[in-house]
Design a protein around this motif. Structure first.
Motif, PDB file in Angstrom:
ATOM      1  N   ALA A 282      95.395  94.207  60.637  1.00 17.63           N
ATOM      2  CA  ALA A 282      94.678  94.660  61.823  1.00 17.63           C
ATOM      3  C   ALA A 282      93.567  93.667  62.153  1.00 17.63           C
ATOM      4  O   ALA A 282      93.008  93.034  61.252  1.00 17.63           O
ATOM      5  CB  ALA A 282      94.086  96.048  61.580  1.00 17.63           C
ATOM      6  N   PRO A 283      93.247  93.497  63.428  1.00 16.36           N
ATOM      7  CA  PRO A 283      92.156  92.575  63.789  1.00 16.36           C
ATOM      8  C   PRO A 283      90.857  92.958  63.095  1.00 16.36           C
ATOM      9  O   PRO A 283      90.521  94.135  62.970  1.00 16.36           O
ATOM     10  CB  PRO A 283      92.048  92.744  65.310  1.00 16.36           C
ATOM     11  CG  PRO A 283      93.387  93.260  65.736  1.00 16.36           C
ATOM     12  CD  PRO A 283      93.873  94.115  64.608  1.00 16.36           C
ATOM     13  N   ALA A 284      90.139  91.954  62.628  1.00 15.38           N
ATOM     14  CA  ALA A 284      88.882  92.195  61.930  1.00 15.38           C
ATOM     15  C   ALA A 284      87.731  92.197  62.924  1.00 15.38           C
ATOM     16  O   ALA A 284      87.763  91.496  63.942  1.00 15.38           O
ATOM     17  CB  ALA A 284      88.648  91.120  60.874  1.00 15.38           C
TER      18      ALA A 284
ATOM     19  N   ALA B  50      84.522  87.734  58.414  1.00 14.36           N
ATOM     20  CA  ALA B  50      85.074  87.400  59.723  1.00 14.36           C
ATOM     21  C   ALA B  50      83.959  86.900  60.627  1.00 14.36           C
ATOM     22  O   ALA B  50      82.861  87.451  60.652  1.00 14.36           O
ATOM     23  CB  ALA B  50      85.745  88.628  60.334  1.00 14.36           C
TER      24      ALA B  50
ATOM     25  N   HIS C 151      91.131  91.121  51.993  1.00 15.15           N
ATOM     26  CA  HIS C 151      91.224  92.205  52.978  1.00 15.15           C
ATOM     27  C   HIS C 151      91.004  93.568  52.322  1.00 15.15           C
ATOM     28  O   HIS C 151      91.705  94.539  52.606  1.00 15.15           O
ATOM     29  CB  HIS C 151      92.580  92.162  53.704  1.00 15.15           C
ATOM     30  CG  HIS C 151      92.692  91.034  54.678  1.00 15.15           C
ATOM     31  ND1 HIS C 151      92.805  91.210  56.035  1.00 15.15           N
ATOM     32  CD2 HIS C 151      92.703  89.692  54.491  1.00 15.15           C
ATOM     33  CE1 HIS C 151      92.892  90.043  56.639  1.00 15.15           C
ATOM     34  NE2 HIS C 151      92.818  89.106  55.715  1.00 15.15           N
TER      35      HIS C 151
ATOM     36  N   ARG D 187      97.926  87.067  55.718  1.00 15.47           N
ATOM     37  CA  ARG D 187      96.496  87.341  55.674  1.00 15.47           C
ATOM     38  C   ARG D 187      95.641  86.131  55.354  1.00 15.47           C
ATOM     39  O   ARG D 187      94.469  86.098  55.702  1.00 15.47           O
ATOM     40  CB  ARG D 187      96.222  88.472  54.666  1.00 15.47           C
ATOM     41  CG  ARG D 187      96.682  89.814  55.188  1.00 15.47           C
ATOM     42  CD  ARG D 187      96.863  90.874  54.126  1.00 15.47           C
ATOM     43  NE  ARG D 187      97.179  92.144  54.777  1.00 15.47           N
ATOM     44  CZ  ARG D 187      98.397  92.471  55.195  1.00 15.47           C
ATOM     45  NH1 ARG D 187      99.414  91.629  55.006  1.00 15.47           N
ATOM     46  NH2 ARG D 187      98.613  93.621  55.792  1.00 15.47           N
TER      47      ARG D 187
ATOM     48  N   HIS E  76      98.360  81.221  61.746  1.00 21.38           N
ATOM     49  CA  HIS E  76      97.639  82.308  62.431  1.00 21.38           C
ATOM     50  C   HIS E  76      97.218  83.418  61.471  1.00 21.38           C
ATOM     51  O   HIS E  76      97.301  84.606  61.800  1.00 21.38           O
ATOM     52  CB  HIS E  76      98.488  82.882  63.566  1.00 21.38           C
ATOM     53  CG  HIS E  76      98.430  82.070  64.820  1.00 21.38           C
ATOM     54  ND1 HIS E  76      98.827  82.544  66.042  1.00 21.38           N
ATOM     55  CD2 HIS E  76      98.015  80.785  65.031  1.00 21.38           C
ATOM     56  CE1 HIS E  76      98.667  81.596  66.963  1.00 21.38           C
ATOM     57  NE2 HIS E  76      98.183  80.520  66.364  1.00 21.38           N
TER      58      HIS E  76
ATOM     59  N   PRO F 105      94.144  85.317  59.445  1.00 21.72           N
ATOM     60  CA  PRO F 105      92.724  85.517  59.760  1.00 21.72           C
ATOM     61  C   PRO F 105      91.764  84.981  58.711  1.00 21.72           C
ATOM     62  O   PRO F 105      90.554  84.996  58.933  1.00 21.72           O
ATOM     63  CB  PRO F 105      92.608  87.037  59.882  1.00 21.72           C
ATOM     64  CG  PRO F 105      93.719  87.569  59.039  1.00 21.72           C
ATOM     65  CD  PRO F 105      94.837  86.580  59.134  1.00 21.72           C
TER      66      PRO F 105
ATOM     67  N   GLY G 274      87.024  85.064  65.442  1.00 24.28           N
ATOM     68  CA  GLY G 274      87.061  86.223  64.556  1.00 24.28           C
ATOM     69  C   GLY G 274      87.624  85.981  63.178  1.00 24.28           C
ATOM     70  O   GLY G 274      87.703  86.914  62.373  1.00 24.28           O
ATOM     71  N   ASP G 275      88.026  84.749  62.877  1.00 26.30           N
ATOM     72  CA  ASP G 275      88.558  84.454  61.544  1.00 26.30           C
ATOM     73  C   ASP G 275      87.430  84.216  60.548  1.00 26.30           C
ATOM     74  O   ASP G 275      86.282  83.969  60.929  1.00 26.30           O
ATOM     75  CB  ASP G 275      89.451  83.211  61.589  1.00 26.30           C
ATOM     76  CG  ASP G 275      90.706  83.427  62.406  1.00 26.30           C
ATOM     77  OD1 ASP G 275      91.079  84.592  62.629  1.00 26.30           O
ATOM     78  OD2 ASP G 275      91.317  82.427  62.836  1.00 26.30           O
TER      79      ASP G 275
END
Length: 274
Positions: free
Chosen positions: A13-15, A46, A81, A96, A172, A174, A204-205
């Motif tokens: 999921a986006p962080a 992030a 994560h 991830r 890609h 995160p 956002g990474d």
């Protein structure tokens, strides 16, 4: 190059900014008879670039490998994560975190584009992914598109380093874990790679990068962790952590920390007496 379809995995999921994407807590790692890391605590969030700096043998690459779940902890815990690293399968980890080792060697005559496309392997069979756009974007960001058809083995050391970085970007993930990504690069491309790191953090990474150049770390890292003899000697913003006293002690070399005359940014240089 096309990859076989695999069982579909759920991407992370986006962080949100500040979310912890990797952390080590009281981490100990032993390699052979030597305890390389001794009670290390470090966190990658992030939206931040975290630079790991310190002298040779301080444990920077070992810490990066532990955060990547490529090395097992002798004691303590590494979480990726939010879960212990050992609880993830290899395919789950590949969605991830992306890892750039110090050097990349290939036994087969892959082209530059094929090497970058390898970064898309974790997404094989996933719905809604655009491999072509990911590969093209990564090659453009690292300025390797112009020699996409050349064999990887025919490249210079610096060109290979940029292609390997492009593969990581194409993945890609995160969480980016980069071991000395600027070591083989000229001045222009050192700046380019670290600008891309800041851009990924802005998107956002979480980026963790091992650097030897303290000036680059001061310029581009949001936080630095200074390692010394397997421990974290200091952790915080470069402007707070980089002091002449600390760096001189850690590196066993007189160091001066100055303010840039135009911008006020931190400058780090060895002290050279006449």
């Amino acid at each position: 190059m096309r990859f076989p379809r695999t069982a579909r995995l759920a991407p992370p999921a986006p962080a949100a900014a500040g979310d912890v994407l990797a952390e080590a807590e009281r981490l100990h790692v032993r390699l052979g008879a030597r305890e390389v890391l001794r009670g290390v605590d470090v966190t990658a969030r992030a939206g931040e670039v975290l630079a790991l700096v310190g002298p040779n043998g301080a444990g920077k690459s070992t810490l990066l490998a532990a955060l990547a779940a490529d090395l097992r902890a002798g004691a303590g815990v590494v979480r990726v994560h939010g879960r212990p690293a050992a609880d993830w399968t290899a395919p789950e980890l590949a969605l991830r975190r992306a890892v750039l080792p110090q050097s990349t060697a290939l036994s087969f005559p892959f082209t530059v584009e094929e090497v970058v496309r390898m970064g898309r392997a974790p997404w094989a069979g996933a719905a809604g992914t655009d491999d072509e756009a990911a590969v093209a974007g990564a090659m453009a960001a690292t300025e390797v598109a112009e020699f996409a058809a050349r064999p990887f083995s025919a490249l210079s050391g610096g060109e290979r380093a940029r292609v390997a970085f492009a593969r990581v970007l194409a993945q890609h993930a995160p969480l980016l874990l980069l071991d000395e990504p600027t070591a083989a690069l000229d001045l222009r491309h050192q700046e380019l790679v670290l600008r891309v790191c800041r851009e990924r953090a802005r998107a956002g990474d979480a980026v963790v990068v091992v650097l030897h150049d303290l000036g680059l770390a001061a310029a581009y890292a949001h936080r630095v962790a200074v390692l010394s003899a397997g421990r974290v000697a200091a952790d915080g913003p470069p402007a707070e952590v980089f002091t002449g006293e600390l760096l001189s002690d850690v590196y066993r070399q007189p160091v001066e920390v100055l303010a840039h005359p135009r911008t006020g940014a931190v400058l780090v240089a060895p002290r050279r007496d006449p």
